[in-house]
Design a protein around this motif. Structure first.
Motif, PDB file in Angstrom:
ATOM      1  N   PHE A 193       6.800  18.953 -43.970  1.00 19.39           N
ATOM      2  CA  PHE A 193       5.979  19.971 -44.624  1.00 19.39           C
ATOM      3  C   PHE A 193       4.837  20.432 -43.710  1.00 19.39           C
ATOM      4  CE2 PHE A 193       7.695  18.186 -48.689  1.00 19.39           C
ATOM      5  CZ  PHE A 193       8.250  19.366 -49.160  1.00 19.39           C
ATOM      6  N   LEU A 194       4.278  19.511 -42.935  1.00 11.91           N
ATOM      7  CA  LEU A 194       3.212  19.894 -42.004  1.00 11.91           C
ATOM      8  C   LEU A 194       3.745  20.840 -40.937  1.00 11.91           C
ATOM      9  CD1 LEU A 194       1.317  16.506 -41.519  1.00 11.91           C
ATOM     10  CD2 LEU A 194       0.504  18.544 -42.713  1.00 11.91           C
ATOM     11  N   GLY A 195       4.933  20.592 -40.444  1.00  6.64           N
ATOM     12  CA  GLY A 195       5.521  21.500 -39.463  1.00  6.64           C
ATOM     13  C   GLY A 195       5.747  22.890 -40.032  1.00  6.64           C
TER      14      GLY A 195
ATOM     15  N   ALA B 178       7.009  17.633 -31.526  1.00  9.77           N
ATOM     16  CA  ALA B 178       6.894  19.085 -31.688  1.00  9.77           C
ATOM     17  C   ALA B 178       5.971  19.433 -32.843  1.00  9.77           C
ATOM     18  CB  ALA B 178       8.278  19.699 -31.896  1.00  9.77           C
ATOM     19  N   ILE B 179       6.049  18.670 -33.931  1.00 10.72           N
ATOM     20  CA  ILE B 179       5.178  18.933 -35.080  1.00 10.72           C
ATOM     21  C   ILE B 179       3.724  18.654 -34.726  1.00 10.72           C
ATOM     22  CG2 ILE B 179       4.585  18.132 -37.405  1.00 10.72           C
ATOM     23  CD1 ILE B 179       7.626  17.782 -37.861  1.00 10.72           C
ATOM     24  N   PHE B 180       3.438  17.562 -34.012  1.00  4.63           N
ATOM     25  CA  PHE B 180       2.063  17.262 -33.613  1.00  4.63           C
ATOM     26  C   PHE B 180       1.508  18.332 -32.682  1.00  4.63           C
ATOM     27  CE2 PHE B 180       2.930  12.446 -34.167  1.00  4.63           C
ATOM     28  CZ  PHE B 180       2.811  12.592 -35.539  1.00  4.63           C
ATOM     29  N   VAL B 181       2.336  18.813 -31.753  1.00 10.99           N
ATOM     30  CA  VAL B 181       1.899  19.859 -30.825  1.00 10.99           C
ATOM     31  C   VAL B 181       1.545  21.130 -31.588  1.00 10.99           C
ATOM     32  CG1 VAL B 181       2.683  21.394 -28.977  1.00 10.99           C
ATOM     33  CG2 VAL B 181       3.133  18.937 -28.827  1.00 10.99           C
ATOM     34  N   SER B 182       2.353  21.483 -32.587  1.00 12.66           N
ATOM     35  CA  SER B 182       2.074  22.694 -33.360  1.00 12.66           C
ATOM     36  C   SER B 182       0.893  22.510 -34.297  1.00 12.66           C
ATOM     37  CB  SER B 182       3.318  23.102 -34.156  1.00 12.66           C
ATOM     38  OG  SER B 182       3.621  22.144 -35.158  1.00 12.66           O
TER      39      SER B 182
ATOM     40  N   TRP C 207      -1.917  20.760 -33.671  1.00 13.98           N
ATOM     41  CA  TRP C 207      -3.227  20.694 -33.013  1.00 13.98           C
ATOM     42  C   TRP C 207      -3.994  22.014 -33.094  1.00 13.98           C
ATOM     43  CZ3 TRP C 207      -6.481  17.094 -31.893  1.00 13.98           C
ATOM     44  CH2 TRP C 207      -7.526  17.334 -30.992  1.00 13.98           C
ATOM     45  N   PRO C 208      -3.393  23.172 -32.752  1.00 11.13           N
ATOM     46  CA  PRO C 208      -4.137  24.431 -32.924  1.00 11.13           C
ATOM     47  C   PRO C 208      -4.328  24.823 -34.388  1.00 11.13           C
ATOM     48  CG  PRO C 208      -1.923  24.874 -32.132  1.00 11.13           C
ATOM     49  CD  PRO C 208      -2.112  23.399 -32.061  1.00 11.13           C
ATOM     50  N   PHE C 209      -3.512  24.293 -35.278  1.00  5.82           N
ATOM     51  CA  PHE C 209      -3.660  24.588 -36.705  1.00  5.82           C
ATOM     52  C   PHE C 209      -4.884  23.880 -37.273  1.00  5.82           C
ATOM     53  CE2 PHE C 209      -2.772  23.496 -41.170  1.00  5.82           C
ATOM     54  CZ  PHE C 209      -2.517  24.755 -41.705  1.00  5.82           C
ATOM     55  N   SER C 210      -5.018  22.571 -36.980  1.00  8.47           N
ATOM     56  CA  SER C 210      -6.160  21.796 -37.470  1.00  8.47           C
ATOM     57  C   SER C 210      -6.217  20.466 -36.736  1.00  8.47           C
ATOM     58  CB  SER C 210      -6.058  21.549 -38.975  1.00  8.47           C
ATOM     59  OG  SER C 210      -7.011  20.595 -39.396  1.00  8.47           O
TER      60      SER C 210
ATOM     61  N   THR D 285      -4.130  16.947 -37.723  1.00 12.81           N
ATOM     62  CA  THR D 285      -3.393  16.248 -36.667  1.00 12.81           C
ATOM     63  C   THR D 285      -3.773  14.778 -36.618  1.00 12.81           C
ATOM     64  OG1 THR D 285      -3.409  18.305 -35.378  1.00 12.81           O
ATOM     65  CG2 THR D 285      -2.796  16.295 -34.221  1.00 12.81           C
ATOM     66  N   ALA D 286      -5.065  14.481 -36.762  1.00 12.81           N
ATOM     67  CA  ALA D 286      -5.525  13.088 -36.742  1.00 12.81           C
ATOM     68  C   ALA D 286      -4.912  12.292 -37.896  1.00 12.81           C
ATOM     69  CB  ALA D 286      -7.048  13.041 -36.819  1.00 12.81           C
ATOM     70  N   VAL D 287      -4.834  12.906 -39.074  1.00 14.07           N
ATOM     71  CA  VAL D 287      -4.213  12.238 -40.221  1.00 14.07           C
ATOM     72  C   VAL D 287      -2.731  11.969 -39.946  1.00 14.07           C
ATOM     73  CG1 VAL D 287      -3.573  12.495 -42.643  1.00 14.07           C
ATOM     74  CG2 VAL D 287      -5.852  13.180 -41.878  1.00 14.07           C
TER      75      VAL D 287
END
Length: 509
Positions: free
Chosen positions: A324-326, A406-410, A412-415, A419-421
């Motif tokens: 869902f985050l991705g 890939a989800i973590f990379v996307s 980072w610019p979102f929030s 990303t930390a969570v």
């Protein structure tokens, strides 16, 4: 009717398990039913792997292997149109592989009323193959419901502890989610003004005349919570751990591994491209629900579990949060990561449910506190369980790593905070996963396990258990070392779709 031979394989992948189920249901003797079921489980997997090997890497958003079968419903805008694009191909392959693994295990499971058990599994498999091969939204939904119905029956009849309560929860939640999804899909069709449920026609119609942003916002919300219930989006998740904990192993493998991905696939293939402004409006609410609910809260709940199968069920809910985050990032990289993680999670969670049942057969319990010291008695089982756990955590070398990365990379610019969570969730999954492996296989055996082992000395995995486990692990490793085999078609489809008019946020209606 078929432009080339490969197009004929899609209907065959659907018809083979459904036809075998029909023959078994009509009273085919058991001595013929079991071999026929084995063939019917294998055919979709072989077809899926063959079409994967032949799929053009630069296919873009267009569909390959398209066939349009007559149904008599064309005057209602409904046609059995089948095909695969870069987004449906990975899920089609996943359904074939997990279906074969679940089928192999079921054939030697010794389940009561084995013929009916195999018949229901074959219906599930046929419905799953049809779901991910359908271009027409009517049959996309129809095949999902066809695959869903056997789940309720199998949990209620062959399920374990609390099966009646679990079956009731499954029925209520998934029926409500499916009905809400259906309402959203019908509303999209009506608002679009299209004359066909064909997804290609709907995209063309909405590209020429997009919906107003406020309309998209409401429609996307309906579809999001309908599909989200089916995927166990927090707080609509409580059916999943209960259902998977009670479900027989093969049904849990197919549902948690494949059928659960229907909602994510629907959001990715239908809702995001048709309702981009609605997706933008719901991006932050979705991200908060997934990060704080699925990843963080359910991560701690998983950490507190003492039942092995319940732990695997809750971990499945947690990992859906990453998907869902991705989606919430509304980016090609994030959506591509979702595709990879859906496949990887489907393989790894099916493997974990299979191995959890193998552990139960040797310890006669799912209670982690009553295990220990199983590794010297079952080294192959221990090795496979540790490998499945490491895959679920996202260790490099397994397919899960690339999807999460890939989800973590996307993200980072979102929030940065989200990303930390998400990264904290990886730590939680490592703690509960490795702790479970340690309690089951290593350290001193519990007093209860010593008593059980004295009466029923545990043995290592039989080949009927090793073969499906090795099949799932092999695909996990293959995608871990060559993710481009699925990532390239998915990225081409997502990139081509991002360039279409429906991907913009300038709406005129």
């Amino acid at each position: 009717m078929f432009p080339h031979l490969n197009a004929a394989l899609l209907p065959l992948a659907i018809a083979t398990p459904l036809g075998a189920a029909l023959l078994i249901g009509l009273g085919l003797p058991k001595r013929f039913s079991v071999p026929l079921a084995g063939v019917a489980f294998a055919v979709p997997a072989v077809i899926a792997l063959w079409l994967w090997s032949r799929f053009p890497a630069l296919a873009g958003a267009g569909y390959e292997y398209v066939s349009d079968l007559p149904t008599g419903l064309q005057r209602f805008g409904i046609s059995l149109k089948l095909g695969l694009n870069g987004l449906s191909l990975p899920l089609f392959v996943l359904a074939g592989v997990v279906g074969l693994a679940a089928g192999i295990y079921a054939l030697r499971s010794g389940a009561e009323r084995l013929k009916i058990y195999l018949m229901l599994l074959l219906i599930m498999l046929g419905g799953l193959m049809g779901t991910f091969a359908s271009i027409d939204l009517f049959f996309f939904y129809f095949f999902h419901e066809l695959a869903l119905i056997p789940t309720f029956i199998m949990v209620g009849v062959w399920g374990g502890r609390d099966r009646n309560y679990a079956a009731m929860n499954l029925t209520i939640y998934l029926t409500l989610g499916a009905m809400l999804s259906l309402a959203g899909l019908i509303a999209i069709y009506v608002k679009s003004g299209a004359e066909s449920f064909d997804l290609i026609s709907l995209r063309a119609e909405l590209a020429a005349s997009p919906l107003r942003a406020v309309t998209q916002k409401y429609l996307f919300g309906i579809v999001l919570f309908g599909f989200g219930t089916l995927v166990s989006l927090w707080p609509l998740h409580t059916w999943a751990p209960l259902g998977y904990g009670a479900a027989p192993s093969s049904a849990a493998m197919l549902h948690a591994g494949v059928l659960k991905k229907f909602g994510l696939y629907g959001l990715l293939q239908v809702a995001l491209p048709l309702l981009p402004a609605g997706a933008q409006a719901w991006a932050w609410p979705l991200a908060l629900l997934a990060a704080l609910g699925n990843v963080l809260l359910i991560g701690f709940v998983t950490l507190a579990q003492r039942d092995l199968k319940q732990m695997v069920g809750y971990s499945s809910v947690m990992h859906m949060g990453y998907c869902f985050l991705g989606l919430a990032t509304l980016s090609v990289v994030g959506a591509g990561g979702v595709v990879l993680l859906m496949v990887a999670h489907g393989l790894s969670v099916a493997l974990l449910f299979l191995l959890a049942t193998c552990v139960h057969h040797r310890t006669h319990t799912f209670d982690l506190g009553e295990m220990g010291g199983l590794a010297p008695r079952a080294p192959v089982l221990a090795a496979l369980f540790v490998a499945a756990t490491l895959a679920s955590i996202g260790l490099p070398g397994f397919a899960n790593f690339w999807g999460e990365l890939a989800i973590f990379v996307s993200l980072w610019p979102f929030s940065h905070g989200i990303t930390a969570v998400a990264v904290a969730g990886v730590v939680l999954s490592a703690v509960y996963g490795l702790r479970a492996a340690a309690r089951v296989f290593f350290g001193p055996p519990s007093e209860r396990f010593q008593q059980v082992a004295a009466q029923h000395p545990p043995s290592d995995l039989e080949w009927s258990e090793r073969l499906p486990a090795l099949l799932l692990l092999a695909v996990l490793l293959f995608l871990g070392f060559w993710p481009r085999s699925l990532a390239d078609p998915a990225n081409q489809a997502l990139t081509a779709r991002a360039a279409t008019p429906t991907a913009t946020v300038s709406y005129q209606r």
